[in-house]
Write a protein that holds these residues in place. Structure first.
Motif, PDB file in Angstrom:
ATOM      1  N   SER A 188      -3.685 -22.816  65.015  1.00 57.03           N
ATOM      2  CA  SER A 188      -2.934 -23.746  65.855  1.00 57.03           C
ATOM      3  C   SER A 188      -3.702 -24.038  67.141  1.00 57.03           C
ATOM      4  N   GLN A 191      -6.675 -26.345  66.377  1.00 54.11           N
ATOM      5  CA  GLN A 191      -6.271 -27.735  66.266  1.00 54.11           C
ATOM      6  C   GLN A 191      -5.974 -28.337  67.640  1.00 54.11           C
ATOM      7  N   LYS A 192      -5.317 -27.565  68.519  1.00 56.95           N
ATOM      8  CA  LYS A 192      -4.986 -28.065  69.850  1.00 56.95           C
ATOM      9  C   LYS A 192      -6.239 -28.428  70.626  1.00 56.95           C
TER      10      LYS A 192
END
Length: 408
Positions: A188, A191-192
């Motif tokens: 996560s 991706q950020k």
């Protein structure tokens, strides 16, 4: 062109098909552990499978890897380009595309690394390297990665993209967070931070649309001016993905590789003395260090049909890691492969920057950064003494992320 990479991870709550488990890929290695593992696999299981990181095959022999890189119709890079799978936010040409779709992107950026252009970079990169390193020896100790090799590609990046030092430092900060997320497999966070890099890439493109620059020296302008085989402009998402790829592709590998070189010189002060005494052999020393400590173990290909390699059946769409780090110490190709030797007469060149249609387009500037760094080291100090542990990066790279030293 889509801007979505289809995630083929098994849905939560389902069991992955279990294959044999030949080696553990997870966990932190010490500096020599990876090479010990790869030597073991080459001897007993050169086409190996691991159930770690969602499951993947790994090729460890030079010949197998060379063949896989030479046939993009059978071994695709468009499904998964590294192990572990980290690219989920968009296609990033040319690495994420197969020929012929990738070709106009390669043609657009290739002139940026032509010999005439590299003459310009020769002076620029050496000046940057000297500036970053020359004051460190007076301090008595430093971390070669944190204090030098992590900064070098960032400063070169700023010059390459013709962006401000402030923007380059922002990329460095995001790149550092991106790398930390990669090390901890926090997808996560990966991706950020990747999405922020896309925002930076888009800002560069928007600026060049307003104020175009010379396509022969500016990456974004080169891509905007490029045309495909039918004479059409490259799609916006493809240009965006390419700039995003170029922003970070050259940051981690130079950091870890120069860290490996520093560890080598800590262990072999006689080789550092050779570097000082024979500056005309810097290119040869660079080549042998690249063979010994190749910083890539997880570039991936995916077969477009079932294949058999080394007696093992690999099904279509199963990821295969091409372990350059292992290939370049293959006993079948390199005599005494674990030794540093400048008198090699091996018939095959080391695979350091890839091979075939996906050979690293930025290889000339990558080699230049390494040679410039070694020259700066030899110019301003007499060698290194290890001064602490050297924690290692995880897949897909190989090499230390920290090398504390005292200066000789």
């Amino acid at each position: 062109m889509t801007n979505v990479i289809h995630d083929r991870r098994a849905p939560e709550g389902t069991e992955r098909f279990s294959k044999r488990h030949d080696f553990d890929a997870d966990g932190q290695d010490d500096f020599d552990a990876a090479h010990e593992l790869f030597a073991d696999l080459r001897a007993r299981c050169p086409v190996a499978h691991s159930n770690d990181m969602e499951g993947f095959w790994m090729l460890t022999r030079y010949e197998d890897i060379d063949q896989a890189m030479s046939d993009p119709t059978l071994y695709s890079t468009a499904v998964q380009n590294v192990v572990p799978r980290v690219a989920t936010t968009g296609r990033r040409p040319p690495l994420h595309l197969d020929p012929p779709e990738h070709t106009p992107y390669r043609k657009a950026i290739a002139p940026l690394f032509r010999k005439e252009r590299m003459r310009h970079w020769d002076k620029v990169v050496r000046e940057i390297s000297d500036r970053l390193f020359q004051d460190l020896p007076a301090k008595g100790k430093a971390d070669i990665c944190a204090d030098f090799s992590y900064h070098l590609p960032i400063h070169v990046l700023a010059e390459f993209f013709m962006i401000s030092e402030e923007d380059a430092m922002r990329i460095r900060s995001i790149g550092q967070a991106f790398n930390l997320a990669l090390q901890t497999k926090d997808f996560s966070e990966i991706q950020k931070h990747s999405l922020v890099l896309y925002e930076i890439a888009q800002a560069i493109i928007d600026d060049r649309k307003k104020t175009p620059r010379d396509p022969g020296s500016d990456p974004a302008s080169a891509l905007l001016a490029a045309r495909d085989a039918e004479g059409n402009p490259l799609p916006d998402q493809g240009i965006l993905g390419t700039i995003r790829q170029l922003l970070v592709v050259g940051i981690i590998a130079p950091t870890t590789f120069l860290g490996s070189a520093a560890v080598h010189f800590c262990r072999h002060p006689e080789h550092f003395q050779l570097l000082k005494d024979t500056p005309e052999r810097t290119a040869d020393i660079t080549e042998e260090l690249l063979r010994l400590y190749t910083p890539y173990r997880g570039f991936a290909r995916t077969p477009t049909r079932d294949v058999e390699i080394g007696g093992e059946k690999i099904c279509r769409d199963e990821p295969i890691a091409l372990c350059f780090t292992s290939a370049n110490r293959d006993e079948a190709v390199f005599e005494c492969p674990h030794e540093f030797r400048l008198d090699r007469e091996d018939s095959r060149p080391a695979i350091a920057f890839g091979r075939g249609p996906h050979r690293c387009a930025g290889e000339p500037i990558g080699r230049l950064m390494i040679e410039a760094a070694l020259e700066s080291w030899a110019k301003y100090c007499d060698g290194f003494i290890s001064d602490g542990p050297t924690p290692m990066t995880t897949w897909p790279e190989y090499g230390p992320v920290s090398v504390p030293v005292r200066f000789r």
